[in-house]
Scaffold this active site. Structure first.
Site, PDB file in Angstrom:
ATOM      1  N   GLY A 108     -18.050 -18.953  10.687  1.00 50.96           N
ATOM      2  CA  GLY A 108     -17.956 -18.862  12.134  1.00 50.96           C
ATOM      3  C   GLY A 108     -19.328 -18.698  12.757  1.00 50.96           C
ATOM      4  O   GLY A 108     -20.328 -19.172  12.216  1.00 50.96           O
ATOM      5  N   CYS A 109     -19.385 -18.012  13.886  1.00 49.15           N
ATOM      6  CA  CYS A 109     -20.640 -17.826  14.611  1.00 49.15           C
ATOM      7  C   CYS A 109     -21.707 -17.196  13.719  1.00 49.15           C
ATOM      8  O   CYS A 109     -21.493 -16.126  13.148  1.00 49.15           O
ATOM      9  CB  CYS A 109     -20.401 -16.945  15.833  1.00 49.15           C
ATOM     10  SG  CYS A 109     -21.912 -16.458  16.680  1.00 49.15           S
TER      11      CYS A 109
END
Length: 214
Positions: A37-38
């Site tokens: 993810g981020c």
């Protein structure tokens, strides 16, 4: 970018299974490239771990021409947001870093997303450099699935690391430099808090809580 947690986790993180297989802890430096993810969140988690010497946010899985935030954000570049984790294997092992990845850094059962961050750029992946890294990671995924630590199967991909491209400078060490940024407060900070609460023996000294902090 929005917050996400691991609501389906069936065991406390502090009792999350250790990998049955691991890499040698010889040598002075090794690396592990992870997509969860981020990259702001994953970077913040790994910067707190004792034995980790450097973490750099970047891109992997696509070409040099599209290794930039705008192109990666389109979801069409083939890249994932990744962190390049350099560590001292005499202080922390490859398997221990994988354990943090699967238990704290992200939700490995979400396909091509983390929370409301959607797209292949947010996929769960381990970018391996050697066959040994691939084998240990595959074995650990099988171990976690067999133990039923999540209600859904782990969807983490194993991809060969053809190249790592550093992200733009403003992304580096983003959470530490922007602690009050809304996304950092909602997503990155809680992950670091979970690491601190559940793996106190893995922390750099500056992250260890004293009795007065609790």
């Amino acid at each position: 970018m929005t917050s996400c947690d691991i609501p389906g986790l069936k065991v406390p993180r502090s009792r999350f299974p250790d990998p049955e297989q691991d890499l040698s802890q010889q040598g002075s430096e090794a690396r592990l490239v992870l997509a969860g993810g981020c990259f702001w969140c994953v970077e913040a988690v790994y910067l707190a771990i004792n034995g980790v010497t450097r973490v750099e946010s970047g891109y992997a899985g696509g070409s040099a021409e599209t290794a930039n935030y705008q192109a990666v954000g389109s979801g069409t570049s083939g890249h994932a947001e990744v962190v390049d984790v350099h560590y001292d294997p005499s202080k922390v092992s490859f398997g221990e870093l994988l354990k943090v990845f699967f238990s704290v850094a992200h939700d490995p059962t979400q396909l091509n997303r983390q929370g409301n961050d959607r797209g292949t750029q947010y996929r769960s992946a381990v970018f391996y450099e050697t066959d040994e890294q691939k084998q240990v990671t595959e074995a650990y995924i099988r171990q976690l699935d067999a133990a039923g630590v999540y209600p859904e199967p782990i969807v983490t991909r194993l991809e060969p690391l053809d190249a790592f491209y550093p992200a733009e400078e403003y992304h580096q060490n983003f959470a530490a430099r922007n602690p009050y940024q809304p996304y950092v407060m909602a997503a990155a900070a809680p992950k670091v808090e979970k690491l601190v609460a559940n793996y106190p023996d893995r922390l750099k000294p500056e992250y260890v809580q004293s009795d007065n902090d609790q």
